[in-house]
Design a protein around this motif. Structure first.
Motif, PDB file in Angstrom:
ATOM      1  N   VAL A  45       0.840  -1.207   0.000  1.00  8.13           N
ATOM      2  CA  VAL A  45       0.000   0.000   0.000  1.00  8.13           C
ATOM      3  C   VAL A  45       0.869   1.248   0.000  1.00  8.13           C
ATOM      4  N   LEU A  46       1.903   1.246   0.811  1.00  6.78           N
ATOM      5  CA  LEU A  46       2.783   2.405   0.881  1.00  6.78           C
ATOM      6  C   LEU A  46       3.429   2.716  -0.461  1.00  6.78           C
ATOM      7  N   GLU A  47       3.790   1.676  -1.178  1.00  6.42           N
ATOM      8  CA  GLU A  47       4.543   1.877  -2.417  1.00  6.42           C
ATOM      9  C   GLU A  47       3.673   2.011  -3.658  1.00  6.42           C
ATOM     10  N   ASN A  48       2.481   1.412  -3.651  1.00  5.86           N
ATOM     11  CA  ASN A  48       1.750   1.278  -4.915  1.00  5.86           C
ATOM     12  C   ASN A  48       0.299   1.725  -4.886  1.00  5.86           C
ATOM     13  N   GLN A  49      -0.269   2.047  -3.704  1.00  7.90           N
ATOM     14  CA  GLN A  49      -1.708   2.269  -3.644  1.00  7.90           C
ATOM     15  C   GLN A  49      -2.034   3.556  -2.886  1.00  7.90           C
ATOM     16  N   PHE A  50      -3.333   3.848  -2.789  1.00  2.00           N
ATOM     17  CA  PHE A  50      -3.780   4.962  -1.977  1.00  2.00           C
ATOM     18  C   PHE A  50      -3.534   4.636  -0.504  1.00  2.00           C
ATOM     19  N   LEU A  51      -3.153   5.661   0.264  1.00  5.68           N
ATOM     20  CA  LEU A  51      -2.872   5.431   1.676  1.00  5.68           C
ATOM     21  C   LEU A  51      -4.136   5.480   2.531  1.00  5.68           C
ATOM     22  N   THR A  52      -5.147   6.224   2.081  1.00  5.80           N
ATOM     23  CA  THR A  52      -6.323   6.415   2.931  1.00  5.80           C
ATOM     24  C   THR A  52      -7.494   5.572   2.458  1.00  5.80           C
ATOM     25  N   GLN A  53      -8.209   6.007   1.437  1.00  3.79           N
ATOM     26  CA  GLN A  53      -9.427   5.330   1.014  1.00  3.79           C
ATOM     27  C   GLN A  53      -9.262   4.817  -0.415  1.00  3.79           C
ATOM     28  N   GLY A  54      -8.606   3.677  -0.543  1.00  2.00           N
ATOM     29  CA  GLY A  54      -8.445   3.028  -1.836  1.00  2.00           C
ATOM     30  C   GLY A  54      -9.205   1.720  -1.880  1.00  2.00           C
ATOM     31  N   GLU A  55      -8.591   0.683  -2.437  1.00  6.58           N
ATOM     32  CA  GLU A  55      -9.298  -0.588  -2.610  1.00  6.58           C
ATOM     33  C   GLU A  55      -9.224  -1.486  -1.384  1.00  6.58           C
ATOM     34  N   GLN A  56      -8.292  -1.211  -0.470  1.00  6.38           N
ATOM     35  CA  GLN A  56      -8.087  -2.133   0.649  1.00  6.38           C
ATOM     36  C   GLN A  56      -9.238  -2.117   1.653  1.00  6.38           C
ATOM     37  N   VAL A  57      -9.818  -0.952   1.908  1.00  9.80           N
ATOM     38  CA  VAL A  57     -10.923  -0.889   2.879  1.00  9.80           C
ATOM     39  C   VAL A  57     -12.112  -1.731   2.421  1.00  9.80           C
ATOM     40  N   PRO A  58     -12.619  -1.545   1.186  1.00 10.12           N
ATOM     41  CA  PRO A  58     -13.732  -2.410   0.775  1.00 10.12           C
ATOM     42  C   PRO A  58     -13.362  -3.888   0.702  1.00 10.12           C
ATOM     43  N   LEU A  59     -12.113  -4.211   0.355  1.00 11.29           N
ATOM     44  CA  LEU A  59     -11.695  -5.611   0.337  1.00 11.29           C
ATOM     45  C   LEU A  59     -11.696  -6.200   1.755  1.00 11.29           C
ATOM     46  N   PHE A  60     -11.264  -5.404   2.717  1.00  8.24           N
ATOM     47  CA  PHE A  60     -11.288  -5.848   4.114  1.00  8.24           C
ATOM     48  C   PHE A  60     -12.726  -6.050   4.581  1.00  8.24           C
ATOM     49  N   GLU A  61     -13.609  -5.130   4.211  1.00  3.74           N
ATOM     50  CA  GLU A  61     -15.017  -5.259   4.583  1.00  3.74           C
ATOM     51  C   GLU A  61     -15.634  -6.521   3.979  1.00  3.74           C
ATOM     52  N   GLN A  62     -15.315  -6.794   2.733  1.00  2.24           N
ATOM     53  CA  GLN A  62     -15.824  -8.018   2.089  1.00  2.24           C
ATOM     54  C   GLN A  62     -15.300  -9.262   2.801  1.00  2.24           C
ATOM     55  N   ALA A  63     -14.023  -9.231   3.179  1.00  2.00           N
ATOM     56  CA  ALA A  63     -13.431 -10.382   3.867  1.00  2.00           C
ATOM     57  C   ALA A  63     -14.081 -10.602   5.229  1.00  2.00           C
ATOM     58  N   LEU A  64     -14.380  -9.518   5.944  1.00  2.00           N
ATOM     59  CA  LEU A  64     -15.053  -9.641   7.236  1.00  2.00           C
ATOM     60  C   LEU A  64     -16.433 -10.271   7.077  1.00  2.00           C
ATOM     61  N   CYS A  65     -17.177  -9.825   6.051  1.00  2.00           N
ATOM     62  CA  CYS A  65     -18.494 -10.407   5.799  1.00  2.00           C
ATOM     63  C   CYS A  65     -18.365 -11.895   5.471  1.00  2.00           C
ATOM     64  N   GLY A  66     -17.389 -12.226   4.645  1.00  2.00           N
ATOM     65  CA  GLY A  66     -17.192 -13.617   4.276  1.00  2.00           C
ATOM     66  C   GLY A  66     -16.848 -14.485   5.465  1.00  2.00           C
ATOM     67  N   TYR A  67     -16.048 -13.961   6.379  1.00  2.00           N
ATOM     68  CA  TYR A  67     -15.642 -14.751   7.539  1.00  2.00           C
ATOM     69  C   TYR A  67     -16.777 -14.901   8.542  1.00  2.00           C
ATOM     70  N   ALA A  68     -17.464 -13.799   8.833  1.00  2.00           N
ATOM     71  CA  ALA A  68     -18.456 -13.806   9.908  1.00  2.00           C
ATOM     72  C   ALA A  68     -19.851 -14.187   9.442  1.00  2.00           C
ATOM     73  N   GLY A  69     -20.108 -14.095   8.135  1.00  2.00           N
ATOM     74  CA  GLY A  69     -21.431 -14.436   7.642  1.00  2.00           C
ATOM     75  C   GLY A  69     -22.415 -13.289   7.664  1.00  2.00           C
ATOM     76  N   ALA A  70     -21.932 -12.057   7.826  1.00  2.00           N
ATOM     77  CA  ALA A  70     -22.804 -10.888   7.777  1.00  2.00           C
ATOM     78  C   ALA A  70     -23.001 -10.456   6.333  1.00  2.00           C
ATOM     79  N   SER A  71     -23.993  -9.595   6.114  1.00  8.32           N
ATOM     80  CA  SER A  71     -24.267  -9.090   4.769  1.00  8.32           C
ATOM     81  C   SER A  71     -23.489  -7.819   4.462  1.00  8.32           C
ATOM     82  N   TYR A  72     -23.225  -7.017   5.495  1.00  9.79           N
ATOM     83  CA  TYR A  72     -22.575  -5.717   5.298  1.00  9.79           C
ATOM     84  C   TYR A  72     -21.560  -5.499   6.418  1.00  9.79           C
ATOM     85  N   ALA A  73     -20.466  -4.842   6.073  1.00 16.46           N
ATOM     86  CA  ALA A  73     -19.470  -4.442   7.057  1.00 16.46           C
ATOM     87  C   ALA A  73     -19.026  -3.023   6.753  1.00 16.46           C
TER      88      ALA A  73
END
Length: 381
Positions: A20-48
């Motif tokens: 992220v430091l070298e190649n991506q946005f530091l604040t609001q890029g693709e990692q936040v939504p990817l993390f939210e999707q992963a949390l939903c996938g792990y816990a079984g929720a619909s939204y994070a």
């Protein structure tokens, strides 16, 4: 000194942050939504909705449920102050419920009695924040049955409980609640250095939580007043906060989430070792009821025959970083000024006088754990 908790960071975690430091946005890029999707996938929720702390998550969950002045929020007094402060941030009043002496979670009997009294007085709460103390889920189905007819909304404060199970399902799927809160503080199940999340099955609750977490500002034309002036245009439609998680933190959290089951298994193995080694001592040890499997954030023991302060000092002198979880919230000076007193919640107060938290984390070695066990045995002798 062996600490009571310690995070584990791998080379994969470091690589994820460096990318992220070298190649991506530091604040609001693709990692936040990817993390939210992963949390939903792990816990079984619909939204994070990922946020910058578990405290922020509690606050926006209350806001999303419409908590405000004139409302009351109940929670367990055996928790960190954030479980109650979230209501005060919204201008609401706070009430507490005493705990069960075995699970150390909200007592179903105390909750039922308090609800009966509140119905008679017309003082029912708008929201109940249900704390999963130490990583052990409350009996959510029973709590839902007690509160559903009165329209009380439920927030699971699962800051300790990512990786735990309730009725065989992951804590966080929010089947019996409106929302579940996680914390990613460094001593929790996984870490994003600092961070938290709101998980829910309710799309509207998720939308409101996301709005409150980002200044109350939106680019969604459906939420705007009037017409958009162009692709650059945004409006503030609510009074929100800057509670957003950065991509740096999300990348670390997402990488850690890949190993959460390994972390929980390691914690459970060390908890079993404590239980086997300490059963003969004058202690009350944590237990798992049939309906839940703990994430083992904490291993709290109760000293049944010894002075806690003396044992605490003896353990520290031996290099064992014990801790105390928690001073009951209602005994804090801020809440005492609101009218709460010693004796209001006697089970939680008695637990506080006896509890000592032993070191527990995934990389606690067998030798280190033996040192803890030996030191505690000596301190009690």
């Amino acid at each position: 000194m062996i600490p009571y908790g310690r995070h584990q960071v791998s080379s994969a975690d470091v690589d994820a942050v460096v990318d992220v430091l070298e190649n991506q946005f530091l604040t609001q890029g693709e990692q936040v939504p990817l993390f939210e999707q992963a949390l939903c996938g792990y816990a079984g929720a619909s939204y994070a909705v990922a946020l910058n702390s578990g405290t922020s998550a509690l606050h926006v969950a209350c806001l999303a449920l419409g908590v405000g002045p004139g409302d009351t929020v109940w929670t367990s007094t055996n928790s960190f102050v954030a479980s109650a402060n979230c209501a005060r941030y919204c201008g609401a009043d706070v009430g507490f419920v005493d705990i069960d002496p075995v699970t150390r979670n909200i007592s179903l009997e105390a909750l039922a009695a308090k609800l009966d009294q509140a119905r008679r007085q017309g003082t029912l709460p708008k929201v109940l924040v249900v704390v999963h103390y130490g990583g052990l889920s409350c009996d959510m189905e029973s709590i839902r049955q007690l509160t559903h007819a009165d329209g009380i909304r439920l927030i699971e404060d699962a800051s300790h409980a990512l990786g735990g199970k309730y009725q065989g399902r992951a804590v966080g799927d929010s089947s019996w609640s409106d929302a579940t809160i996680f914390s990613f503080h460094p001593v929790k199940s996984i870490t994003s250095a600092e961070g938290g999340a709101v998980l829910t099955r309710d799309s509207e609750l998720a939308r409101r939580a996301r709005l409150y977490a980002s200044h109350g500002v939106t680019r969604d034309t459906d939420l705007m007043e009037g017409e958009s002036e162009g692709p650059w245009y945004y409006q503030q439609v609510a009074l929100g906060y800057n509670y957003r998680l950065s991509d740096l933190h999300a990348a670390l959290g997402r990488s850690q989430l890949n190993r959460v089951d390994h972390f929980i298994q390691a914690r459970a193995e060390r908890a079993r070792r404590y239980t086997e080694a300490l059963e003969h001592l004058p202690l009350r040890l944590p237990r798992e009821p049939v309906y839940a499997r703990s994430a083992w954030h904490l291993y709290p023991v109760e000293l049944m025959e010894h002075d806690r302060a003396r044992v605490y000092d003896a353990m520290i002198a031996r290099g064992i970083g014990v801790n105390v979880h928690y001073i009951p919230i209602h005994l804090q000076p801020y809440y005492r000024r609101l009218g709460f007193q010693v004796g209001d919640f006697p089970v939680a107060e008695a637990f506080y006088q006896r509890v000592l938290t032993l070191p527990l984390f995934p990389e606690l070695s067998a030798d280190e754990q033996e040192q803890v066990i030996h030191a505690l045995t000596e301190s009690l002798s």
